[in-house]
Design a protein around this motif. Structure first.
Motif, PDB file in Angstrom:
ATOM      1  N   GLU A  35       0.777  -1.383   0.142  1.00 36.11           N
ATOM      2  CA  GLU A  35       0.028   0.001  -0.097  1.00 36.11           C
ATOM      3  C   GLU A  35       0.872   1.374  -0.042  1.00 36.11           C
ATOM      4  O   GLU A  35       0.595   2.124  -0.630  1.00 36.11           O
ATOM      5  CB  GLU A  35      -0.749  -0.107   1.194  1.00 36.11           C
ATOM      6  CG  GLU A  35      -1.879   1.199   1.283  1.00 36.11           C
ATOM      7  CD  GLU A  35      -3.077   1.055   0.076  1.00 36.11           C
ATOM      8  OE1 GLU A  35      -3.456   2.053  -0.221  1.00 36.11           O
ATOM      9  OE2 GLU A  35      -3.173  -0.163  -0.472  1.00 36.11           O
ATOM     10  N   ILE A  39       0.891   4.209  -2.896  1.00 39.08           N
ATOM     11  CA  ILE A  39       0.752   5.484  -2.728  1.00 39.08           C
ATOM     12  C   ILE A  39       2.003   6.399  -3.229  1.00 39.08           C
ATOM     13  O   ILE A  39       1.689   7.402  -3.952  1.00 39.08           O
ATOM     14  CB  ILE A  39       0.468   5.906  -1.032  1.00 39.08           C
ATOM     15  CG1 ILE A  39      -0.704   5.284  -0.588  1.00 39.08           C
ATOM     16  CG2 ILE A  39       0.597   7.359  -0.922  1.00 39.08           C
ATOM     17  CD1 ILE A  39      -0.818   5.405   0.864  1.00 39.08           C
ATOM     18  N   ASN A  69       1.361  11.224   3.426  1.00 40.83           N
ATOM     19  CA  ASN A  69       0.331  10.579   2.881  1.00 40.83           C
ATOM     20  C   ASN A  69       0.036   9.388   3.272  1.00 40.83           C
ATOM     21  O   ASN A  69      -1.230   9.047   3.313  1.00 40.83           O
ATOM     22  CB  ASN A  69       0.524  10.829   1.000  1.00 40.83           C
ATOM     23  CG  ASN A  69       0.553  12.054   0.472  1.00 40.83           C
ATOM     24  OD1 ASN A  69       0.060  12.854   1.076  1.00 40.83           O
ATOM     25  ND2 ASN A  69       1.156  11.983  -0.542  1.00 40.83           N
ATOM     26  N   ALA A  70       0.977   8.487   3.576  1.00 45.55           N
ATOM     27  CA  ALA A  70       0.344   7.200   4.110  1.00 45.55           C
ATOM     28  C   ALA A  70      -0.066   7.151   5.283  1.00 45.55           C
ATOM     29  O   ALA A  70      -0.753   6.394   5.510  1.00 45.55           O
ATOM     30  CB  ALA A  70       1.951   6.574   4.370  1.00 45.55           C
ATOM     31  N   LYS A  72      -2.149   9.426   6.584  1.00 47.55           N
ATOM     32  CA  LYS A  72      -3.257   9.878   6.424  1.00 47.55           C
ATOM     33  C   LYS A  72      -4.325   9.020   5.265  1.00 47.55           C
ATOM     34  O   LYS A  72      -5.534   9.249   5.567  1.00 47.55           O
ATOM     35  CB  LYS A  72      -3.444  10.947   5.741  1.00 47.55           C
ATOM     36  CG  LYS A  72      -2.732  12.296   6.615  1.00 47.55           C
ATOM     37  CD  LYS A  72      -2.773  13.785   5.974  1.00 47.55           C
ATOM     38  CE  LYS A  72      -2.355  14.842   6.916  1.00 47.55           C
ATOM     39  NZ  LYS A  72      -2.427  16.014   6.159  1.00 47.55           N
ATOM     40  N   SER A  73      -3.749   7.908   5.087  1.00 45.94           N
ATOM     41  CA  SER A  73      -4.483   6.983   4.031  1.00 45.94           C
ATOM     42  C   SER A  73      -5.425   6.139   4.976  1.00 45.94           C
ATOM     43  O   SER A  73      -4.987   5.280   5.525  1.00 45.94           O
ATOM     44  CB  SER A  73      -3.424   6.276   3.123  1.00 45.94           C
ATOM     45  OG  SER A  73      -4.302   5.027   2.453  1.00 45.94           O
ATOM     46  N   LEU A 139      -7.605   8.271  -1.554  1.00 46.49           N
ATOM     47  CA  LEU A 139      -7.070   6.859  -1.322  1.00 46.49           C
ATOM     48  C   LEU A 139      -5.762   6.634  -2.059  1.00 46.49           C
ATOM     49  O   LEU A 139      -5.161   5.335  -1.759  1.00 46.49           O
ATOM     50  CB  LEU A 139      -7.959   5.811  -1.549  1.00 46.49           C
ATOM     51  CG  LEU A 139      -9.348   5.944  -0.946  1.00 46.49           C
ATOM     52  CD1 LEU A 139     -10.227   4.784  -1.355  1.00 46.49           C
ATOM     53  CD2 LEU A 139      -9.252   5.755   0.693  1.00 46.49           C
ATOM     54  N   GLY A 140      -5.121   7.474  -2.424  1.00 43.69           N
ATOM     55  CA  GLY A 140      -3.952   7.277  -3.126  1.00 43.69           C
ATOM     56  C   GLY A 140      -4.030   6.698  -4.603  1.00 43.69           C
ATOM     57  O   GLY A 140      -3.183   6.465  -5.221  1.00 43.69           O
ATOM     58  N   GLU A 158      -9.484  12.559   3.129  1.00 41.80           N
ATOM     59  CA  GLU A 158      -8.811  11.734   4.158  1.00 41.80           C
ATOM     60  C   GLU A 158      -9.014  12.060   5.661  1.00 41.80           C
ATOM     61  O   GLU A 158      -9.072  11.091   6.369  1.00 41.80           O
ATOM     62  CB  GLU A 158      -7.314  11.959   3.805  1.00 41.80           C
ATOM     63  CG  GLU A 158      -6.746  11.747   2.497  1.00 41.80           C
ATOM     64  CD  GLU A 158      -5.252  12.101   2.099  1.00 41.80           C
ATOM     65  OE1 GLU A 158      -4.682  12.835   2.957  1.00 41.80           O
ATOM     66  OE2 GLU A 158      -4.780  11.489   1.284  1.00 41.80           O
TER      67      GLU A 158
END
Length: 298
Positions: A35, A39, A69-70, A72-73, A139-140, A158
């Motif tokens: 995952e 991202i 970003n990770a 907050k995913s 969601l990336g 997010e």
């Protein structure tokens, strides 16, 4: 031998169960790392012209953005929580090897994942490729062709996903707290009822003990009390006579002698039916000129 076989089988099942949990944890941990790499694909490519300190700086900046970003995913948060739920019973040393907390995805950890599974690429046509790389959604995932990248909307989505997950966990925690409170109140009520029953039983035991004590005391007093013998018998009867046909009362100890009977009539007038007993007064009453000798009936 049967007990040993049962113990051996239990050991095999426990080892098999631990092995299955470890395999599931490894699989989920791999999904977390995948995952992170997915991202990463949404990040802009870096030009191959960067060298030395510029390249290092570009990688550091990309790691900071990728880590943010990770963390907050929602998809990655959900996966890390699955790992966390699975490895919570592991030993601390074993549990430490799994990425079971999204907050642990700092730049150092993300760098290790990227270098091991999806290294940064440096391409010559980075400038042209930048225009072709679609923006990432909350969601990336790459944005659909024709859609306009909205960073604020992505951040809001997010944040909403994180807030929803936090609300769900808060609701579950509150439900568990209410269940625990209800169970505590039930146990307190049972303890109070048991205490009340104990007090009732104690009061009954004390009452029975007091009654037994009083009975024993009465028995002891009866034994200690001197017994009064009856002074009248055939050799020494009670003489009682009605004078001038008037009623006459003579003392009689009913407790010691019981009921009296006519032993000998001394009057010419019959004494049949002319004697009565007054136990309350301790007397016998003679009437109508009766004169006689009286003794106990037994």
């Amino acid at each position: 031998m049967t007990a040993l076989k049962s113990l051996a089988l239990l050991s095999v099942f426990l080892v098999a169960g631990c092995g299955n949990k470890t395999k599931d944890a490894d699989r989920l941990n791999g999904e977390v790392k995948s995952e992170v790499c997915r991202i990463k694909q949404a990040l802009p490519p870096m030009p191959a012209t960067l060298v030395g300190a510029e390249r290092d700086a570009a990688i550091a900046a990309a790691l900071v953005l990728l880590s943010e970003n990770a963390r907050k995913s929602p998809a990655l948060i959900a996966k890390t929580r699955e790992v966390n739920a699975l490895v919570k019973d592991f030993k601390p040393s074993d549990r430490f090897t799994y990425l079971f907390d999204a907050n642990r995805l700092d730049e150092s950890t993300v760098r290790q994942i990227v270098e091991a599974q999806c290294p940064f690429e440096f391409i010559d046509d980075a400038v042209d490729a930048t225009a072709e790389v679609p923006a990432a959604d909350a969601l990336g995932e790459p944005a659909v062709d024709g859609e306009v990248f909205d960073e604020a909307a992505m951040a809001a989505a997010e944040d909403a996903g994180i807030a929803a997950a936090d609300a769900q966990f808060a609701a579950e925690a509150e439900r568990e707290r209410l269940l625990a409170e209800t169970e505590r109140e039930r146990l307190l009520a049972e303890a109070e009822a048991a205490r009340a029953r104990k007090e009732v039983l104690q009061a009954e035991r004390e009452l029975l003990a007091e009654q037994r004590r009083q009975a024993e005391q009465s028995a002891q007093m009866a034994v200690a009390a001197p017994k009064v013998s009856c002074p009248y018998n055939v050799a020494n009867p009670l003489k009682c006579a009605s004078r001038d046909r008037q009623p006459t009362a003579c003392a009689w100890n009913f407790e010691a002698c019981g009921m009296p009977r006519l032993f000998k009539q001394e009057s010419k007038t019959t004494c049949t039916g002319k004697m009565s007993a007054d136990q309350a007064a301790g007397q016998i009453i003679i009437v109508d000129g009766c004169r006689g000798l009286f003794v106990p009936q037994i």
